[in-house]
Write a protein that holds these residues in place. Sequence first.
Motif, PDB file in Angstrom:
ATOM      1  N   ILE A  13     141.412 -75.362  90.194  1.00 38.23           N
ATOM      2  CA  ILE A  13     140.996 -76.455  89.316  1.00 38.23           C
ATOM      3  C   ILE A  13     140.586 -75.848  87.981  1.00 38.23           C
ATOM      4  O   ILE A  13     139.800 -74.894  87.939  1.00 38.23           O
ATOM      5  N   SER A 110     145.010 -78.545  89.557  1.00 41.63           N
ATOM      6  CA  SER A 110     144.622 -79.758  88.851  1.00 41.63           C
ATOM      7  C   SER A 110     143.707 -79.415  87.691  1.00 41.63           C
ATOM      8  O   SER A 110     143.190 -78.304  87.594  1.00 41.63           O
ATOM      9  N   GLY A 112     140.224 -80.720  85.758  1.00 48.01           N
ATOM     10  CA  GLY A 112     139.026 -81.547  85.860  1.00 48.01           C
ATOM     11  C   GLY A 112     138.249 -81.447  84.564  1.00 48.01           C
ATOM     12  O   GLY A 112     137.641 -80.419  84.291  1.00 48.01           O
ATOM     13  N   PHE A 133     150.488 -79.080  86.372  1.00 52.03           N
ATOM     14  CA  PHE A 133     149.366 -79.617  87.133  1.00 52.03           C
ATOM     15  C   PHE A 133     149.761 -80.833  87.954  1.00 52.03           C
ATOM     16  O   PHE A 133     150.435 -81.737  87.462  1.00 52.03           O
ATOM     17  N   PHE A 152     135.239 -82.474  90.123  1.00 51.26           N
ATOM     18  CA  PHE A 152     135.920 -81.427  90.874  1.00 51.26           C
ATOM     19  C   PHE A 152     136.180 -81.835  92.324  1.00 51.26           C
ATOM     20  O   PHE A 152     137.212 -81.484  92.898  1.00 51.26           O
ATOM     21  N   CYS A 155     139.258 -83.861  92.348  1.00 53.61           N
ATOM     22  CA  CYS A 155     140.432 -82.987  92.259  1.00 53.61           C
ATOM     23  C   CYS A 155     140.790 -82.440  93.635  1.00 53.61           C
ATOM     24  O   CYS A 155     141.967 -82.443  94.041  1.00 53.61           O
ATOM     25  N   ALA A 156     139.789 -81.951  94.361  1.00 55.17           N
ATOM     26  CA  ALA A 156     140.013 -81.374  95.688  1.00 55.17           C
ATOM     27  C   ALA A 156     140.595 -82.416  96.637  1.00 55.17           C
ATOM     28  O   ALA A 156     141.546 -82.139  97.389  1.00 55.17           O
ATOM     29  N   CYS A 166     138.506 -74.333  97.088  1.00 54.19           N
ATOM     30  CA  CYS A 166     139.001 -74.518  95.718  1.00 54.19           C
ATOM     31  C   CYS A 166     138.299 -73.530  94.779  1.00 54.19           C
ATOM     32  O   CYS A 166     137.123 -73.226  94.950  1.00 54.19           O
ATOM     33  N   VAL A 168     137.355 -72.961  90.757  1.00 51.02           N
ATOM     34  CA  VAL A 168     137.238 -73.640  89.471  1.00 51.02           C
ATOM     35  C   VAL A 168     137.145 -72.611  88.351  1.00 51.02           C
ATOM     36  O   VAL A 168     136.401 -71.631  88.447  1.00 51.02           O
TER      37      VAL A 168
END
Length: 204
Positions: A13, A110, A112, A133, A152, A155-156, A166, A168
């Motif tokens: 992310i 992704s 965020g 993405f 976030f 996103c997950a 994940c 970040v």
Amino acid sequence: MTITVHPEAKALIFDLDGTLSNSLPVHLETWKIVAKKYNFDFDPNIIHEMTGRPTIEFAKRIVEQYKVDEQPEILVRMKQQAFWDAAHLLEPIEEVISIVKSYHGKLPMSVGTGASGKSAEVQLKELGIRDYFDFVISADDVQKHKPHPETFVKCAELMGVEPQLCQVFEDGDLGISAAKEAGMFVTDVREHIVYGDWELTANK
């Protein structure tokens, strides 16, 4: 020291402003446009302190701090339009984008961000990285913004990966706090990249 992906990470992310996009100088200049119209001197430390928050919260801070006689929503519209008009000045942060390109097709990825949906799309398309993405979660997509972990976590969820698996990539204190609260691996990209003179000015 180079930026690395944690060996246990199953999804990545990325924050946008200051992480993928060296947009902070452009944000500073466009806030100065607003400041000139309303006759105040914009303090760049506001950007440093509030990176990750939606633009409306910047505007509310400015109205309160500088006693601006205007609705925050009006400032937001002016600021965002100026930013979109200046999108051609944006520069990529190659140290982070190299990770994106290296792991494209290998791990779900992704974005965020605390930016609006349109600002996020404008930046990603201008930098030529939108197609890397799977998902983009903007300020428009959540109820609670950074440092709350909702951005976030969402996103997950969309990537179908547990938060603790994940990683970040962030440059903002608020975003780093959000990622830690979500139980994610966190990389502070500020430790790995040089932004130039703006960062030195903003952190004085």
